[in-house]
Design an enzyme around this catalytic site. Structure first.
Site, PDB file in Angstrom:
ATOM      1  N   GLU A  35       0.810  -1.226   0.000  1.00 45.11           N
ATOM      2  CA  GLU A  35       0.000   0.000   0.000  1.00 45.11           C
ATOM      3  C   GLU A  35       0.840   1.271   0.000  1.00 45.11           C
ATOM      4  O   GLU A  35       0.459   2.276  -0.606  1.00 45.11           O
ATOM      5  CB  GLU A  35      -0.955   0.014   1.201  1.00 45.11           C
ATOM      6  N   PHE A  89     -12.194  -6.967  13.633  1.00 46.06           N
ATOM      7  CA  PHE A  89     -11.094  -7.495  12.826  1.00 46.06           C
ATOM      8  C   PHE A  89     -10.636  -6.424  11.817  1.00 46.06           C
ATOM      9  O   PHE A  89     -11.444  -5.829  11.119  1.00 46.06           O
ATOM     10  CB  PHE A  89     -11.529  -8.764  12.089  1.00 46.06           C
ATOM     11  N   GLN A  90      -9.344  -6.186  11.768  1.00 46.92           N
ATOM     12  CA  GLN A  90      -8.703  -5.196  10.887  1.00 46.92           C
ATOM     13  C   GLN A  90      -9.259  -3.790  11.076  1.00 46.92           C
ATOM     14  O   GLN A  90      -9.361  -3.018  10.130  1.00 46.92           O
ATOM     15  CB  GLN A  90      -8.799  -5.625   9.420  1.00 46.92           C
ATOM     16  N   MET A 102      24.643   7.606   1.616  1.00 44.75           N
ATOM     17  CA  MET A 102      24.565   8.913   2.269  1.00 44.75           C
ATOM     18  C   MET A 102      24.856   8.797   3.764  1.00 44.75           C
ATOM     19  O   MET A 102      25.487   9.668   4.353  1.00 44.75           O
ATOM     20  CB  MET A 102      23.183   9.531   2.015  1.00 44.75           C
ATOM     21  N   LYS A 162     -17.450  -0.264   5.480  1.00 45.54           N
ATOM     22  CA  LYS A 162     -17.919  -1.309   4.568  1.00 45.54           C
ATOM     23  C   LYS A 162     -19.414  -1.179   4.271  1.00 45.54           C
ATOM     24  O   LYS A 162     -19.855  -1.315   3.124  1.00 45.54           O
ATOM     25  CB  LYS A 162     -17.631  -2.656   5.252  1.00 45.54           C
TER      26      LYS A 162
HETATM   27  C1  LIG Z   1      12.696   5.016   4.825  1.00 48.31           C
HETATM   28  C2  LIG Z   1      14.025   5.616   5.128  1.00 48.31           C
HETATM   29  N1  LIG Z   1      14.840   5.020   6.017  1.00 48.31           N
HETATM   30  C3  LIG Z   1      16.061   5.552   6.301  1.00 48.31           C
HETATM   31  C4  LIG Z   1      16.467   6.703   5.691  1.00 48.31           C
HETATM   32  C5  LIG Z   1      17.812   7.331   6.050  1.00 48.31           C
HETATM   33  N2  LIG Z   1      18.688   7.346   4.850  1.00 48.31           N
HETATM   34  C6  LIG Z   1      18.841   8.460   4.091  1.00 48.31           C
HETATM   35  S1  LIG Z   1      19.831   8.199   2.774  1.00 48.31           S
HETATM   36  C7  LIG Z   1      20.113   6.618   3.238  1.00 48.31           C
HETATM   37  C8  LIG Z   1      21.019   5.735   2.427  1.00 48.31           C
HETATM   38  C9  LIG Z   1      20.475   5.403   1.091  1.00 48.31           C
HETATM   39  O1  LIG Z   1      21.271   4.399   0.548  1.00 48.31           O
HETATM   40  P1  LIG Z   1      21.083   3.927  -0.934  1.00 48.31           P
HETATM   41  O2  LIG Z   1      19.664   3.671  -1.231  1.00 48.31           O
HETATM   42  O3  LIG Z   1      22.014   2.810  -1.208  1.00 48.31           O
HETATM   43  O4  LIG Z   1      21.490   5.232  -1.773  1.00 48.31           O
HETATM   44  P2  LIG Z   1      22.893   6.004  -1.817  1.00 48.31           P
HETATM   45  O5  LIG Z   1      22.907   7.017  -0.714  1.00 48.31           O
HETATM   46  O6  LIG Z   1      23.987   4.981  -1.657  1.00 48.31           O
HETATM   47  O7  LIG Z   1      22.903   6.654  -3.160  1.00 48.31           O
HETATM   48  C10 LIG Z   1      19.419   6.293   4.404  1.00 48.31           C
HETATM   49  C11 LIG Z   1      19.471   4.988   5.081  1.00 48.31           C
HETATM   50  C12 LIG Z   1      15.570   7.296   4.786  1.00 48.31           C
HETATM   51  N3  LIG Z   1      15.868   8.437   4.167  1.00 48.31           N
HETATM   52  N4  LIG Z   1      14.369   6.724   4.508  1.00 48.31           N
END
Ligand SMILES: Cc1ncc(C[n+]2csc(CCOP(=O)(O)OP(=O)(O)O)c2C)c(N)n1
Length: 572
Positions: free
Chosen positions: A47, A109-110, A477, A159
């Site tokens: 979703e 439920f749900q 990042m 529903k």
């Molecule tokens: C749902 C979610 N969880 C955690 C983060 C924190 N976060 C920001 S950038 C990042 C790393 C992303 O890694 P990747 O998808 O490999 O991309 P890259 O930075 O290597 O280009 C994380 C964990 C986020 N932005 N969103």
């Protein structure tokens, strides 16, 4: 008609042609009505992705996207998507099933308190308690989602409301006395703004997503050309002015260019259009645009003075306000124009000097694929025309730095929330909305693993999305921050056991491939683009590349780290 059929009739009247959703027990009457209805239902695999896909659809078209989920877990799975739409002002209507009215509050439920849970993550939400209210509520939902500052609106549908029968009568008008949309801007303020704009020696336009939402690109262009003013565009505003326009500097902020951040730090008039002074743009607030008077145009009065007190606020729709500002500017032009030439010459030569001093240039290597090289190849193939949907992380920032967008609504990312997992489903929504367009889904190896199930949606519809995984083997990042600010103590950022993408794609009946040598890059990307159907390309890039420039958090945007620390010569 049944409640479900009345709901579909209202959606038809709103011009809805497709819904991204996932069914369940309480939404069965709706799915039964959809069985032989011309509105398309796209079955996503989670979703959250229905909400993201609806946003990809909305962001590429400017129309309201629609997503649908069942009660309880279906509705709670929408939450991240709703917050994302709220933060990025994206118009979507979310339809959720609910247990029958008489069971609400009984832990049926749900059952989940969707109305309560989504109250703070929607622009507005409704619980429909009687079928008689349904048409009015539904049209109101579309009206609220798409007008003023757009955003997500949720309609919770018990529903029994979907099952009930009633005579359908169309809704003729919407009256929402407490909901006011200010669009024209204040005439006196508009005059004063025009005067300030002519008087400024070093004006800078700082434009964002609001300009794209209001369709004000032409007015923005007229403004910068008339005033001979430079412009920076926020992450959400990229494409509002064509990237190739000579007055466009680049994106400002944490990963903005040196020239953009220096222009912000030295301008004497900041013309802020449809922006919200996000902390990723301003850096340390007390040092942001310290010499500037600020004109702030925004349709949402609550944005005015939220972060920076403007000298001149204008509440209104960017397109209408700019149209009126341009009129006054033109009236004043004969008297004001002669003073402009010398001031602008000095301002532009300063900006060009900053651009020359520290240009944004993509790194390239002969032995490994630099992520910036990959991104600039995508830019070359796109030629400012493709839709690029990014996930969240380093790859997103490089895309914002190096990919050109010559029109609005080509660049789609999760700006405010920065929600990993957004890229692939949003690209699905964008490709459904624009089957004529080349769509790249640019995703890190982390974000891709949050969205893999949507390969199944892509395969089902043979959606020709080009999925490009920027695989650095890390949550890049986060690794960059651990390296730079936590003494390189890397913790929980290595992404081991990444699947073989050719095998993974084949398991879904898709074509896919992994490359890792620079010589393979151009042919592999060209093959992916030539392929009439979907393609999943995994590009192994240098693992430890960092995004620069970078403004460390808490620093002023003029205090940029421009590149990796240079090795210090140790005295003998
Ligand atoms: C749902 C979610 N969880 C955690 C983060 C924190 N976060 C920001 S950038 C990042 C790393 C992303 O890694 P990747 O998808 O490999 O991309 P890259 O930075 O290597 O280009 C994380 C964990 C986020 N932005 N969103």
């Amino acid at each position: 008609m049944s409640g479900a059929h009345i709901l579909l009739e209202c959606l038809v009247r709103e011009g809805v042609d497709c819904i991204f959703g996932y069914p369940g027990g309480v939404t069965l009457p709706l799915y039964d009505a959809l069985y032989d209805h011309h509105i398309r239902h796209i079955l996503v695999r989670h979703e959250e992705n229905a909400a993201f896909a609806a946003q990809g659809y909305a962001r590429t078209t400017g129309r309201t996207g629609v997503c649908c989920a069942t009660s309880g877990p279906g509705a709670t799975n929408l939450v991240t998507g709703l917050v994302n739409a709220l933060m990025d002002s994206t118009p979507i209507v979310a339809l959720t099933g609910q247990v029958a009215v008489k069971l609400i509050g009984s832990d049926a439920f749900q059952e989940a308190d969707t109305f309560g849970i989504t109250r703070s993550c929607t622009k507005h939400n409704y619980l429909v308690k009687s079928l008689a209210d349904l048409p009015q509520i539904l049209h109101e939902a579309f009206y609220v989602a798409s007008t003023g500052r757009p955003g997500p609106v949720l309609v919770d549908l018990p529903k029994d409301v979907l099952y009930a029968q009633a005579r359908y009568s169309p809704v003729s008008a919407i009256h929402l006395p407490g909901y006011k949309v200010f669009s024209e801007g204040h005439t006196g303020q508009i005059r004063r703004a025009a005067q300030l704009m002519w008087e400024a020696q070093r004006p800078l336009v700082y434009a964002g997503g609001g300009v794209i939402l209001s369709g004000a690109s032409q007015e923005l262009r007229d403004l910068v050309e008339l005033l001979e003013a430079p412009a920076v565009l926020t992450l959400m505003g990229l494409g509002a002015l064509p990237s190739c326009h000579p007055n466009f500097i680049s994106m400002p902020g944490m990963h903005g260019s040196y020239a953009a951040n220096m222009a912000l730090s030295n301008c004497d008039l900041l013309i802020a259009l449809g922006v919200r002074f996000d902390d990723r743009v301003t850096g340390r607030l007390s040092a942001f645009a310290p010499h500037a008077k600020v004109i702030h145009v925004d349709i949402d009065p609550s944005e005015i003075g939220k972060i920076r007190n403007p000298d001149l606020p204008i509440v209104g729709d960017a397109k209408r306000v700019l149209g009126r500002v341009l009129k006054v500017l033109t009236e004043l032009e004969p008297a004001e124009r002669p003073r402009l030439a010398t001031a602008r010459q000095a301002w532009w030569s300063q900006i060009h000097a900053w651009q020359r001093e520290h240009p944004l240039t993509p790194a390239v290597s002969a032995s490994e694929i630099k992520p910036q090289h990959l991104i600039s190849e995508i830019d070359r193939l796109s030629a400012g025309q493709a839709i690029v949907v990014a996930d969240v992380g380093q790859h997103e920032m490089w895309a914002a730095q190096f990919i050109r967008f010559n029109e609005p609504r080509l660049w789609i990312c999760s700006g405010g929330l920065g929600s990993m997992g957004f890229g692939l489903p949003a690209a699905i929504g964008a490709q459904f909305a624009r089957p004529d367009k080349l769509v790249f889904a640019l995703i890190g190896d982390g974000g891709f693993q949050m969205a893999i199930p949507e390969l199944s949606t892509i395969a089902t519809h043979s959606l020709p999305v080009k999925v490009v995984i920027v695989n650095n083997g890390y949550l890049g990042m986060v690794r960059q921050w651990q390296e730079l600010f936590f003494n390189n103590r890397l913790c929980a950022v290595e992404l081991e056991s990444f699947p073989d993408v050719a095998l993974l794609a084949a398991a879904y009946g898709l074509k896919g491939r992994t490359i890792q040598h620079p010589s393979e890059l151009t042919p592999a990307l060209e093959d992916a683009v030539r392929e009439p159907g979907p393609f999943v390309l995994c590009v192994k890039v240098s693992p430890e590349e960092n995004v620069y420039p970078m403004v460390p958090s808490g620093a002023a945007i003029s205090e940029m780290v421009l590149g990796p620390p240079q090795p210090v010569a140790v005295p003998k």
